[in-house]
Motif scaffolding. Structure first.
Motif, PDB file in Angstrom:
ATOM      1  N   GLY A 252       0.783  -1.237   0.000  1.00 38.17           N
ATOM      2  CA  GLY A 252       0.000   0.000   0.000  1.00 38.17           C
ATOM      3  C   GLY A 252       0.803   1.270   0.000  1.00 38.17           C
ATOM      4  O   GLY A 252       0.242   2.369   0.157  1.00 38.17           O
ATOM      5  N   SER A 253       2.105   1.198  -0.185  1.00 42.51           N
ATOM      6  CA  SER A 253       2.947   2.395  -0.105  1.00 42.51           C
ATOM      7  C   SER A 253       2.656   3.398  -1.217  1.00 42.51           C
ATOM      8  O   SER A 253       2.935   4.596  -1.057  1.00 42.51           O
ATOM      9  CB  SER A 253       4.427   1.992  -0.147  1.00 42.51           C
ATOM     10  N   ALA A 254       2.087   2.944  -2.330  1.00 40.34           N
ATOM     11  CA  ALA A 254       1.775   3.859  -3.434  1.00 40.34           C
ATOM     12  C   ALA A 254       0.423   4.543  -3.251  1.00 40.34           C
ATOM     13  O   ALA A 254       0.079   5.465  -4.001  1.00 40.34           O
ATOM     14  CB  ALA A 254       1.787   3.105  -4.768  1.00 40.34           C
ATOM     15  N   LEU A 255      -0.343   4.121  -2.258  1.00 41.05           N
ATOM     16  CA  LEU A 255      -1.696   4.640  -2.066  1.00 41.05           C
ATOM     17  C   LEU A 255      -1.739   5.639  -0.915  1.00 41.05           C
ATOM     18  O   LEU A 255      -1.698   5.264   0.264  1.00 41.05           O
ATOM     19  CB  LEU A 255      -2.669   3.482  -1.786  1.00 41.05           C
ATOM     20  N   THR A 256      -1.835   6.917  -1.266  1.00 41.30           N
ATOM     21  CA  THR A 256      -1.971   7.963  -0.251  1.00 41.30           C
ATOM     22  C   THR A 256      -3.408   7.956   0.280  1.00 41.30           C
ATOM     23  O   THR A 256      -4.286   7.261  -0.249  1.00 41.30           O
ATOM     24  CB  THR A 256      -1.659   9.336  -0.857  1.00 41.30           C
ATOM     25  N   TRP A 257      -3.635   8.772   1.299  1.00 39.87           N
ATOM     26  CA  TRP A 257      -4.996   8.889   1.850  1.00 39.87           C
ATOM     27  C   TRP A 257      -5.973   9.353   0.770  1.00 39.87           C
ATOM     28  O   TRP A 257      -7.054   8.772   0.612  1.00 39.87           O
ATOM     29  CB  TRP A 257      -4.993   9.844   3.034  1.00 39.87           C
ATOM     30  N   HIS A 258      -5.606  10.395   0.031  1.00 41.00           N
ATOM     31  CA  HIS A 258      -6.512  10.908  -0.996  1.00 41.00           C
ATOM     32  C   HIS A 258      -6.738   9.904  -2.124  1.00 41.00           C
ATOM     33  O   HIS A 258      -7.852   9.804  -2.661  1.00 41.00           O
ATOM     34  CB  HIS A 258      -5.974  12.228  -1.556  1.00 41.00           C
ATOM     35  N   LEU A 259      -5.704   9.160  -2.501  1.00 41.09           N
ATOM     36  CA  LEU A 259      -5.887   8.134  -3.531  1.00 41.09           C
ATOM     37  C   LEU A 259      -6.824   7.033  -3.035  1.00 41.09           C
ATOM     38  O   LEU A 259      -7.655   6.522  -3.796  1.00 41.09           O
ATOM     39  CB  LEU A 259      -4.544   7.532  -3.928  1.00 41.09           C
ATOM     40  N   ARG A 260      -6.721   6.671  -1.774  1.00 39.13           N
ATOM     41  CA  ARG A 260      -7.608   5.639  -1.221  1.00 39.13           C
ATOM     42  C   ARG A 260      -9.057   6.124  -1.214  1.00 39.13           C
ATOM     43  O   ARG A 260      -9.982   5.356  -1.503  1.00 39.13           O
ATOM     44  CB  ARG A 260      -7.146   5.241   0.185  1.00 39.13           C
ATOM     45  N   SER A 289     -11.619  -6.608  -3.097  1.00 37.27           N
ATOM     46  CA  SER A 289     -10.456  -5.832  -3.526  1.00 37.27           C
ATOM     47  C   SER A 289      -9.776  -6.427  -4.756  1.00 37.27           C
ATOM     48  O   SER A 289      -9.206  -5.694  -5.564  1.00 37.27           O
ATOM     49  CB  SER A 289      -9.450  -5.716  -2.375  1.00 37.27           C
ATOM     50  N   SER A 290      -9.843  -7.748  -4.955  1.00 34.98           N
ATOM     51  CA  SER A 290      -9.220  -8.351  -6.137  1.00 34.98           C
ATOM     52  C   SER A 290     -10.030  -8.099  -7.402  1.00 34.98           C
ATOM     53  O   SER A 290      -9.512  -8.248  -8.504  1.00 34.98           O
ATOM     54  CB  SER A 290      -9.037  -9.859  -5.927  1.00 34.98           C
ATOM     55  N   ASN A 291     -11.290  -7.716  -7.256  1.00 38.26           N
ATOM     56  CA  ASN A 291     -12.138  -7.391  -8.412  1.00 38.26           C
ATOM     57  C   ASN A 291     -12.246  -5.891  -8.655  1.00 38.26           C
ATOM     58  O   ASN A 291     -13.073  -5.442  -9.455  1.00 38.26           O
ATOM     59  CB  ASN A 291     -13.543  -7.978  -8.241  1.00 38.26           C
ATOM     60  N   LEU A 353      -9.072  -0.347   2.910  1.00 40.66           N
ATOM     61  CA  LEU A 353      -8.404   0.910   2.546  1.00 40.66           C
ATOM     62  C   LEU A 353      -7.976   1.685   3.788  1.00 40.66           C
ATOM     63  O   LEU A 353      -6.915   2.321   3.812  1.00 40.66           O
ATOM     64  CB  LEU A 353      -9.348   1.770   1.697  1.00 40.66           C
ATOM     65  N   LEU A 354      -8.797   1.623   4.823  1.00 41.35           N
ATOM     66  CA  LEU A 354      -8.538   2.392   6.036  1.00 41.35           C
ATOM     67  C   LEU A 354      -7.426   1.774   6.891  1.00 41.35           C
ATOM     68  O   LEU A 354      -6.559   2.485   7.416  1.00 41.35           O
ATOM     69  CB  LEU A 354      -9.833   2.490   6.857  1.00 41.35           C
ATOM     70  N   THR A 355      -7.443   0.459   7.008  1.00 36.25           N
ATOM     71  CA  THR A 355      -6.528  -0.206   7.941  1.00 36.25           C
ATOM     72  C   THR A 355      -5.326  -0.870   7.256  1.00 36.25           C
ATOM     73  O   THR A 355      -4.319  -1.133   7.925  1.00 36.25           O
ATOM     74  CB  THR A 355      -7.284  -1.291   8.734  1.00 36.25           C
ATOM     75  N   GLY A 356      -5.456  -1.183   5.953  1.00 34.16           N
ATOM     76  CA  GLY A 356      -4.385  -1.885   5.270  1.00 34.16           C
ATOM     77  C   GLY A 356      -4.351  -3.370   5.583  1.00 34.16           C
ATOM     78  O   GLY A 356      -3.439  -4.088   5.151  1.00 34.16           O
ATOM     79  N   ILE A 388      -5.753   2.165  14.570  1.00 34.48           N
ATOM     80  CA  ILE A 388      -5.992   1.046  13.653  1.00 34.48           C
ATOM     81  C   ILE A 388      -5.783   1.448  12.192  1.00 34.48           C
ATOM     82  O   ILE A 388      -5.895   0.621  11.298  1.00 34.48           O
ATOM     83  CB  ILE A 388      -7.407   0.467  13.834  1.00 34.48           C
ATOM     84  N   VAL A 389      -5.474   2.738  11.969  1.00 38.86           N
ATOM     85  CA  VAL A 389      -5.262   3.205  10.590  1.00 38.86           C
ATOM     86  C   VAL A 389      -3.944   2.648  10.060  1.00 38.86           C
ATOM     87  O   VAL A 389      -2.963   2.514  10.797  1.00 38.86           O
ATOM     88  CB  VAL A 389      -5.267   4.752  10.553  1.00 38.86           C
ATOM     89  N   ASP A 390      -3.926   2.341   8.770  1.00 40.19           N
ATOM     90  CA  ASP A 390      -2.722   1.849   8.105  1.00 40.19           C
ATOM     91  C   ASP A 390      -1.569   2.834   8.364  1.00 40.19           C
ATOM     92  O   ASP A 390      -1.696   4.032   8.116  1.00 40.19           O
ATOM     93  CB  ASP A 390      -2.995   1.739   6.601  1.00 40.19           C
ATOM     94  N   PRO A 391      -0.440   2.361   8.875  1.00 44.47           N
ATOM     95  CA  PRO A 391       0.699   3.262   9.166  1.00 44.47           C
ATOM     96  C   PRO A 391       1.150   4.064   7.952  1.00 44.47           C
ATOM     97  O   PRO A 391       1.682   5.171   8.117  1.00 44.47           O
ATOM     98  CB  PRO A 391       1.794   2.293   9.621  1.00 44.47           C
ATOM     99  N   VAL A 392       0.926   3.547   6.748  1.00 50.26           N
ATOM    100  CA  VAL A 392       1.345   4.262   5.534  1.00 50.26           C
ATOM    101  C   VAL A 392       0.644   5.603   5.418  1.00 50.26           C
ATOM    102  O   VAL A 392       1.212   6.584   4.910  1.00 50.26           O
ATOM    103  CB  VAL A 392       1.076   3.393   4.282  1.00 50.26           C
ATOM    104  N   ILE A 393      -0.603   5.694   5.881  1.00 55.33           N
ATOM    105  CA  ILE A 393      -1.386   6.924   5.702  1.00 55.33           C
ATOM    106  C   ILE A 393      -1.724   7.594   7.033  1.00 55.33           C
ATOM    107  O   ILE A 393      -2.482   8.564   7.060  1.00 55.33           O
ATOM    108  CB  ILE A 393      -2.701   6.617   4.949  1.00 55.33           C
TER     109      ILE A 393
END
Length: 457
Positions: A252-260, A289-291, A353-356, A388-393
């Motif tokens: 998820g490193s390429a997905l910013t908060w706004h992109l999510r 998510s896979s679809n 998207l929120l938690t990763g 609980i939010v994904d550390p990336v965002i």
């Protein structure tokens, strides 16, 4: 009036004209009544009133007199000539229409024969009922008609399905990158060893994607049927699936908060089209998510319509299908399927998207924990929510926006379907969180203040 009616009418007119022509000829062949001599005519003229006298007397010089008898012979000849000309014209027109009709029938027959041969060659097998159904669908839906690819062209485009062109492995097939020419880059899904269920899903996919056209729904270019294999040719989605982006090597490193948030809005727009604007309304039945596929600009599109059904379809006639991590409780336990089932699955995606985190985490060899069970107690606690939010965002969003997304997610995964919002209401709640340049209504004037980072998971 069609061509056959015109042909019949002209045939009747031609027969009548020829009958009249024959009658005139028969009349002319009868002997004429002898013309009386001048002296006889003179005495007869005395007994016939002047109004009926057929002989015209003209003034002549003194000493000369001539009696001219006017007959209808010239008039009959003119009528006869006119009838002959008219009959010839009608006959010519009739012959022209006859030859034109024969030409049209022959051309249509050859065209149908050529199309059928081409179709059989493209599919690599003889026609059967499902092929006829697909061909009828393609012809009836001219605006969104699908191409029928031949097997050799797919082999050439994928370099004989080389491993270097392998993109992903789906639930029932492998996806390959295909270069058909310099302009057309596509993704080919190959399904081998087709079972009855796979055949039904393949047909369903072609049926729905030939009708549904929306910016947030995957575009199907065409298909191919070759022996026991089935092929679907889609538009290329360069960033693969949301599952790959979130749970693949990049985590998820390429997905910013706004992109999510943009991805969430795109998915909601696709579902809104299916639920509210499609005729008839459609339940996707396999939102996960896979679809959800992403193009080079991270525009999200719903894919895989093999399980999609018309909204309102009796669930008793449907086999329980879908991915268990995303299946709504009422559908899993009671077999009840509505558009709210898609809303539940969307809520699970929103939590990803929120938690990763994955929708189902393996805690031990025989123990799993769903993302819904894990997240629900913390989503409603504002002190625990940032943890609980994904550390990336975690340092990228405004707290108010985080609370709003959490509230939407909680409503989506409610056990009772009636408590879940409509997808339209969800969309209107999320659009204000997406910047203008990404398709939302948020005006970003300055960088948002980061949330105080909490301890990582």
């Amino acid at each position: 009036m069609n061509l056959l009616s015109c042909f019949s009418l002209l045939l009747i007119m031609w027969v009548l004209s020829n009958t009249l022509f024959s009658a005139i000829i028969d009349a002319r062949s009868e002997p004429l009544i002898p013309v009386p001599s001048i002296s006889e005519q003179f005495f007869v003229a005395e007994r016939i009133p002047s109004s009926q006298f057929p002989i015209k007397m003209e003034a002549e010089p003194p000493g000369e007199s001539e009696i001219r008898v006017v007959h209808h012979h010239d008039l009959n000849e003119k009528i006869l000539i006119a009838l002959i000309v008219a009959s010839s014209l009608l006959g010519g027109i009739l012959l022209f229409l006859l030859f034109f009709w024969i030409y049209r029938q022959k051309k249509l027959k050859n065209s149908n024969k050529k199309s059928r041969k081409s179709l059989e060659a493209a599919k690599g097998i003889s026609m059967n009922p499902i092929m006829v159904k697909f061909d009828s669908l393609r012809m009836a839906n001219s605006k969104g008609s699908l191409a029928i690819f031949d097997y050799p062209s797919l082999v050439a485009a994928t370099n004989n399905f080389q491993e270097s062109n392998h993109l992903a492995e789906g639930g029932c097939g492998h996806i390959y990158k295909a270069h058909f020419d310099e302009k057309l880059l596509a993704a080919v899904k190959r399904i081998d060893g087709v079972t009855q269920d796979m055949e039904r899903e393949f047909e369903n996919e072609v049926n729905w994607l030939s009708k549904i056209k929306h910016q947030n729904i995957i575009k199907l270019f065409g298909y191919c049927i070759y022996g026991d294999s089935r092929f679907l040719v889609y538009e290329m989605m360069e960033k693969a699936s949301l599952e790959t982006q979130l749970h693949g090597p990049t985590q998820g490193s390429a997905l910013t908060w706004h992109l999510r948030m943009k991805i969430a809005v795109d998915v909601a727009r696709g579902l809104e089209y299916l639920h509210e604007h499609s005729h008839p309304p459609v339940v996707h039945r396999d939102v996960k998510s896979s679809n959800i596929l992403l193009d080079s600009n991270f525009n999200a599109k719903l894919s895989d319509f093999g399980l999609a059904v018309t909204s309102g379809t009796e669930s008793n006639n449907l086999k329980l299908s879908g991915t268990m991590d995303y299946v709504a409780p009422e559908y899993l336990l009671d077999g009840k399927l509505t558009d709210k089932s898609d809303v539940y699955a969307f809520g699970v995606v929103l939590l990803e998207l929120l938690t990763g985190r994955k929708p189902l985490e393996n805690l031990a060899p025989a123990q799993c924990l769903s993302i819904v069970t894990w997240a629900m107690p913390q989503l409603t606690d504002r002190s625990k929510l940032p943890m609980i939010v994904d550390p990336v965002i975690r340092n990228m969003m405004d707290l108010k926006h985080l609370y709003q997304v959490a509230a939407v997610a909680v409503l989506c995964v409610q056990t009772e379907p009636s408590y879940r919002p409509l997808i339209t209401d969800i969309l209107h709640s999320l659009i204000p969180l997406v910047p203008n340049e990404l398709g939302g209504s948020l005006r970003v004037k300055e960088p948002t203040k980061p949330v105080c980072p909490g301890p990582s998971n």
